[in-house]
Design a protein around this motif. Structure first.
Motif, PDB file in Angstrom:
ATOM      1  N   VAL A 153       0.841  -1.192   0.000  1.00 10.54           N
ATOM      2  CA  VAL A 153       0.000   0.000   0.000  1.00 10.54           C
ATOM      3  C   VAL A 153       0.879   1.246   0.000  1.00 10.54           C
ATOM      4  O   VAL A 153       1.743   1.401   0.861  1.00 10.54           O
ATOM      5  CB  VAL A 153      -0.945   0.020   1.222  1.00 10.54           C
ATOM      6  N   VAL A 154       0.620   2.119  -0.975  1.00  8.86           N
ATOM      7  CA  VAL A 154       1.327   3.392  -1.088  1.00  8.86           C
ATOM      8  C   VAL A 154       0.340   4.512  -0.802  1.00  8.86           C
ATOM      9  O   VAL A 154      -0.734   4.567  -1.417  1.00  8.86           O
ATOM     10  CB  VAL A 154       1.931   3.581  -2.496  1.00  8.86           C
ATOM     11  N   VAL A 155       0.703   5.411   0.106  1.00 10.47           N
ATOM     12  CA  VAL A 155      -0.166   6.537   0.439  1.00 10.47           C
ATOM     13  C   VAL A 155       0.648   7.824   0.453  1.00 10.47           C
ATOM     14  O   VAL A 155       1.868   7.808   0.628  1.00 10.47           O
ATOM     15  CB  VAL A 155      -0.852   6.346   1.813  1.00 10.47           C
ATOM     16  N   SER A 156      -0.054   8.922   0.295  1.00 11.42           N
ATOM     17  CA  SER A 156       0.593  10.230   0.423  1.00 11.42           C
ATOM     18  C   SER A 156       0.696  10.606   1.895  1.00 11.42           C
ATOM     19  O   SER A 156       0.043  10.002   2.767  1.00 11.42           O
ATOM     20  CB  SER A 156      -0.197  11.291  -0.329  1.00 11.42           C
ATOM     21  N   ALA A 157       1.481  11.633   2.174  1.00 17.30           N
ATOM     22  CA  ALA A 157       1.614  12.122   3.548  1.00 17.30           C
ATOM     23  C   ALA A 157       0.333  12.771   4.046  1.00 17.30           C
ATOM     24  O   ALA A 157       0.191  13.036   5.245  1.00 17.30           O
ATOM     25  CB  ALA A 157       2.767  13.115   3.630  1.00 17.30           C
ATOM     26  N   HIS A 158      -0.625  13.032   3.140  1.00 22.95           N
ATOM     27  CA  HIS A 158      -1.874  13.695   3.513  1.00 22.95           C
ATOM     28  C   HIS A 158      -2.936  12.711   3.990  1.00 22.95           C
ATOM     29  O   HIS A 158      -4.026  13.136   4.368  1.00 22.95           O
ATOM     30  CB  HIS A 158      -2.426  14.484   2.320  1.00 22.95           C
ATOM     31  N   CYS A 159      -2.645  11.427   3.967  1.00 26.54           N
ATOM     32  CA  CYS A 159      -3.624  10.420   4.385  1.00 26.54           C
ATOM     33  C   CYS A 159      -3.537  10.210   5.889  1.00 26.54           C
ATOM     34  O   CYS A 159      -2.465   9.918   6.438  1.00 26.54           O
ATOM     35  CB  CYS A 159      -3.372   9.102   3.660  1.00 26.54           C
ATOM     36  N   GLY A 160      -4.676  10.356   6.559  1.00 25.51           N
ATOM     37  CA  GLY A 160      -4.698  10.259   8.007  1.00 25.51           C
ATOM     38  C   GLY A 160      -4.253   8.918   8.553  1.00 25.51           C
ATOM     39  O   GLY A 160      -3.827   8.831   9.709  1.00 25.51           O
ATOM     40  N   ILE A 161      -4.317   7.877   7.742  1.00 23.72           N
ATOM     41  CA  ILE A 161      -3.913   6.546   8.209  1.00 23.72           C
ATOM     42  C   ILE A 161      -2.464   6.522   8.655  1.00 23.72           C
ATOM     43  O   ILE A 161      -2.078   5.744   9.523  1.00 23.72           O
ATOM     44  CB  ILE A 161      -4.164   5.495   7.097  1.00 23.72           C
ATOM     45  N   THR A 162      -1.645   7.436   8.109  1.00 27.38           N
ATOM     46  CA  THR A 162      -0.227   7.464   8.476  1.00 27.38           C
ATOM     47  C   THR A 162      -0.007   7.948   9.908  1.00 27.38           C
ATOM     48  O   THR A 162       1.081   7.765  10.461  1.00 27.38           O
ATOM     49  CB  THR A 162       0.565   8.367   7.514  1.00 27.38           C
ATOM     50  N   SER A 163      -1.011   8.574  10.526  1.00 28.55           N
ATOM     51  CA  SER A 163      -0.851   9.062  11.897  1.00 28.55           C
ATOM     52  C   SER A 163      -0.986   7.936  12.919  1.00 28.55           C
ATOM     53  O   SER A 163      -0.709   8.147  14.101  1.00 28.55           O
ATOM     54  CB  SER A 163      -1.873  10.163  12.185  1.00 28.55           C
ATOM     55  N   TRP A 164      -1.432   6.764  12.479  1.00 28.84           N
ATOM     56  CA  TRP A 164      -1.507   5.594  13.358  1.00 28.84           C
ATOM     57  C   TRP A 164      -0.203   4.813  13.190  1.00 28.84           C
ATOM     58  O   TRP A 164      -0.013   4.117  12.189  1.00 28.84           O
ATOM     59  CB  TRP A 164      -2.698   4.717  12.997  1.00 28.84           C
ATOM     60  N   GLU A 165       0.694   4.913  14.152  1.00 30.99           N
ATOM     61  CA  GLU A 165       2.040   4.370  13.979  1.00 30.99           C
ATOM     62  C   GLU A 165       2.058   2.871  13.680  1.00 30.99           C
ATOM     63  O   GLU A 165       2.815   2.433  12.805  1.00 30.99           O
ATOM     64  CB  GLU A 165       2.902   4.692  15.215  1.00 30.99           C
ATOM     65  N   PRO A 166       1.259   2.025  14.357  1.00 26.81           N
ATOM     66  CA  PRO A 166       1.283   0.601  14.001  1.00 26.81           C
ATOM     67  C   PRO A 166       0.909   0.356  12.534  1.00 26.81           C
ATOM     68  O   PRO A 166       1.456  -0.546  11.896  1.00 26.81           O
ATOM     69  CB  PRO A 166       0.248  -0.012  14.950  1.00 26.81           C
ATOM     70  N   LEU A 167      -0.032   1.165  12.000  1.00 32.17           N
ATOM     71  CA  LEU A 167      -0.395   1.027  10.595  1.00 32.17           C
ATOM     72  C   LEU A 167       0.685   1.611   9.691  1.00 32.17           C
ATOM     73  O   LEU A 167       0.975   1.079   8.624  1.00 32.17           O
ATOM     74  CB  LEU A 167      -1.732   1.718  10.329  1.00 32.17           C
ATOM     75  N   ASN A 168       1.264   2.718  10.117  1.00 25.22           N
ATOM     76  CA  ASN A 168       2.276   3.397   9.310  1.00 25.22           C
ATOM     77  C   ASN A 168       3.445   2.472   8.991  1.00 25.22           C
ATOM     78  O   ASN A 168       4.056   2.569   7.917  1.00 25.22           O
ATOM     79  CB  ASN A 168       2.763   4.649  10.039  1.00 25.22           C
ATOM     80  N   ARG A 169       3.752   1.552   9.910  1.00 28.43           N
ATOM     81  CA  ARG A 169       4.866   0.638   9.680  1.00 28.43           C
ATOM     82  C   ARG A 169       4.599  -0.326   8.532  1.00 28.43           C
ATOM     83  O   ARG A 169       5.527  -0.895   7.966  1.00 28.43           O
ATOM     84  CB  ARG A 169       5.179  -0.143  10.956  1.00 28.43           C
ATOM     85  N   GLY A 170       3.321  -0.503   8.188  1.00 30.59           N
ATOM     86  CA  GLY A 170       2.987  -1.399   7.087  1.00 30.59           C
ATOM     87  C   GLY A 170       2.738  -0.683   5.769  1.00 30.59           C
ATOM     88  O   GLY A 170       2.312  -1.310   4.801  1.00 30.59           O
ATOM     89  N   LEU A 171       2.996   0.631   5.727  1.00 31.04           N
ATOM     90  CA  LEU A 171       2.722   1.439   4.536  1.00 31.04           C
ATOM     91  C   LEU A 171       4.014   1.891   3.860  1.00 31.04           C
ATOM     92  O   LEU A 171       5.064   2.010   4.491  1.00 31.04           O
ATOM     93  CB  LEU A 171       1.931   2.688   4.931  1.00 31.04           C
TER      94      LEU A 171
END
Length: 390
Positions: free
Chosen positions: A312-330
Motif C-alpha cells: 500500500v502506497v499513500v501520500s503524507a496527507h492520508c490520516g492513516i499514516t498518523s496511526w504508527e502501528p499502521l504506518n509501519r505497514g505502509l
C-alpha cells in the motif's frame, strides 16, 4: 418509491467469526447517516461497523439513503456542490421516526451533518437517548478543490459547519479518526472528544489472502474520482511505468477525464464503479494499492488492502499514516517523490522484504479492527447506561 429498509449483512458475512471477547447482547444501536453504504468511505465505515456489532449480538438499524442501479432512494434528492454523482437526501420524518421508535435504541450514532444526521439528533434529544457523533470529513479543506462551484461550495460548507456545531453541542461524545480531526472538531465547538479507529469487512479478515506476485505488476486506485484524490499521480505513473497495469475503480466528477486518460494509455484501465461485495476480489487481484490523495482524513481503502496483505502506497496527507502501528505497514510518498518514484523504489526491494512489509500490514490492520470494535462497544455501552438513567 422510498426504500428505507434495514441494511442487512451480506450472506458472505456469516462465514466470518465474531471477534472473541466482544459481547453486545441486548444492546440496541441506531446509526443515522446521510452517506449511502456503497457510495463513499463514511458509508462503508458504518456498514462494516454494523456488521461487526451484529455479529457480537447487538441489534443495529442503519438508517441511510440507498443507491441502487443508478438511482437514489430515501427521500427528496438535492445536488451536492462539486460532485453531481453524490446527492443529499431529505428523509421522510414519519418513516424514519417509526423505525427509530420501533428499535428504541440505547444509543444513536450520527456520522454526517446532513438532514439524516440532524433527524437522528432530533430523535435522540426527544427520547433522551445518548448521541454519539462521528466526525470524518473536513469540508472546508475540500472547497478550494472545486473552483467551478466555489460560491455554492462555500455556502454548503457554512451550512455543514453550522450543522456540525449543532451535533457537537447536543452529543455526549464526538469521535474522529485522527488526532488532527479531533483538533478540527474542537475548533468547531466539540468538547467531549476521542479518537476512533476503523473497522474492516468481516470477509476481508476471514478469507485467506493470496500471496503477492514476485514483481509489482498491477496497481489499483479505488475511491471517489474527485480532485482531492490526486488522480493525476496515477496517470503520470502509468505514463512512466508502461510495464505496470494501473486500474482505477470508482465514480465521481472526474469520471470522463479518467475515461479519456484510459483511452490514451494502454496500461491504464477504468474498472468503473465496484460494488462492495466485489471489492475483495478486486484488491486480491492486484499487487499494490495507491492512494496519493491531497486530502484524506483516513483512507479506509488503504486499511482494507493492508488486511488483504497487499502493498500500500499513500501520500503524507492520508490520516492513516498518523496511526504508527499502521504506518509501519505502509509505503509513503516522500518529499520530492512522485507515485512512480515510490513504485520504482518498491520494485527495487528484495522480494522477501516486500512480503514482510505486507505481513506487517495485514497484522496491523487486524489489530486495528479488534481494538476499534472493542472501543466502540465500550462507548456504546456507556451510552446505554446514560440512556437508562436519563
Amino acid at each position: 418509491m422510498l426504500n428505507l429498509s434495514t441494511l442487512e449483512p451480506s450472506a458472505d458475512a456469516d462465514e466470518a467469526p465474531a471477534i472473541r471477547g466482544l459481547d453486545a447482547a441486548g444492546l440496541r444501536v441506531a446509526i443515522v447517516s446521510d452517506a449511502a453504504p456503497e457510495r463513499n468511505g463514511v458509508g462503508a465505515y458504518y456498514r462494516d461497523l454494523a456488521e461487526h456489532l451484529r455479529a457480537a449480538g447487538a441489534q443495529v438499524e442503519l438508517v441511510a439513503p440507498r443507491f441502487r442501479a443508478g438511482r437514489w432512494y430515501g427521500g427528496l434528492t438535492l445536488p451536492l456542490p462539486g460532485d453531481p454523482t453524490q446527492k443529499i437526501l431529505v428523509p421522510p420524518l414519519s418513516l424514519v421516526g417509526r423505525r427509530l421508535r420501533r428499535l428504541a435504541p440505547h444509543a444513536i450514532v450520527v456520522p454526517t451533518p446532513g438532514p439524516y444526521g440532524l433527524l437522528g439528533m432530533h430523535f435522540a434529544g426527544r427520547k433522551r437517548t445518548a448521541l454519539i457523533v462521528g466526525f470524518h470529513t473536513h469540508f472546508e479543506r475540500l472547497t478550494d478543490l472545486f473552483p467551478g462551484w466555489r460560491v455554492r461550495a462555500r455556502i454548503a460548507q457554512a451550512c455543514l459547519t453550522f450543522s456540525n456545531r449543532l451535533l457537537f453541542a447536543n452529543s455526549q461524545l464526538v469521535l474522529a479518526n485522527t488526532q488532527e480531526m479531533v483538533e478540527i472538531a474542537r475548533s468547531i465547538g466539540a468538547v467531549n472528544l476521542d479518537v476512533m479507529g476503523t473497522s474492516i469487512p468481516r470477509r476481508f479478515l476471514a478469507d485467506t489472502a493470496p500471496p503477492l506476485n514476485p514483481e509489482v505488476r498491477k496497481v489499483l486506485f479505488a475511491g471517489r474520482l474527485a480532485p482531492e484524490k490526486n488522480l493525476d499521480a496515477i496517470v503520470e505513473a502509468a505514463r512512466r511505468l508502461p510495464q505496470i497495469e494501473f486500474q482505477i475503480a470508482g465514480d465521481g466528477p472526474l469520471r470522463d477525464w479518467v475515461l479519456a486518460q484510459a483511452a490514451d494509455l494502454p496500461n491504464l484501465r477504468y474498472v468503473g464503479w465496484v460494488k462492495r461485495r466485489q471489492m475483495l476480489s478486486l484488491i486480491d487481484g492486484v499487487d499494490c494499492l495507491a492512494l496519493p490523495s491531497k486530502v484524506e482524513s483516513f483512507g479506509t481503502i488503504a486499511l482494507e488492502a493492508m488486511a488483504r496483505g497487499r502493498l500500500v502506497v499513500v501520500s503524507a496527507h492520508c490520516g492513516i499514516t498518523s496511526w504508527e502501528p499502521l504506518n509501519r505497514g505502509l509505503f509513503r510518498v516522500r518529499d520530492g517523490e512522485t507515485l512512480a518514484d515510490v513504485l520504482m523504489r518498491i520494485g527495487g526491494l528484495d522480494r522477501a522484504l516486500r512480503e514482510r512489509k505486507a505481513q506487517i500490514a495485514r497484522t496491523a490492520a487486524r489489530e486495528m479492527n479488534e481494538r476499534n470494535l472493542a472501543h466502540w462497544l465500550e462507548v456504546l455501552t456507556r451510552g446505554q447506561a446514560l440512556t437508562a438513567h436519563g
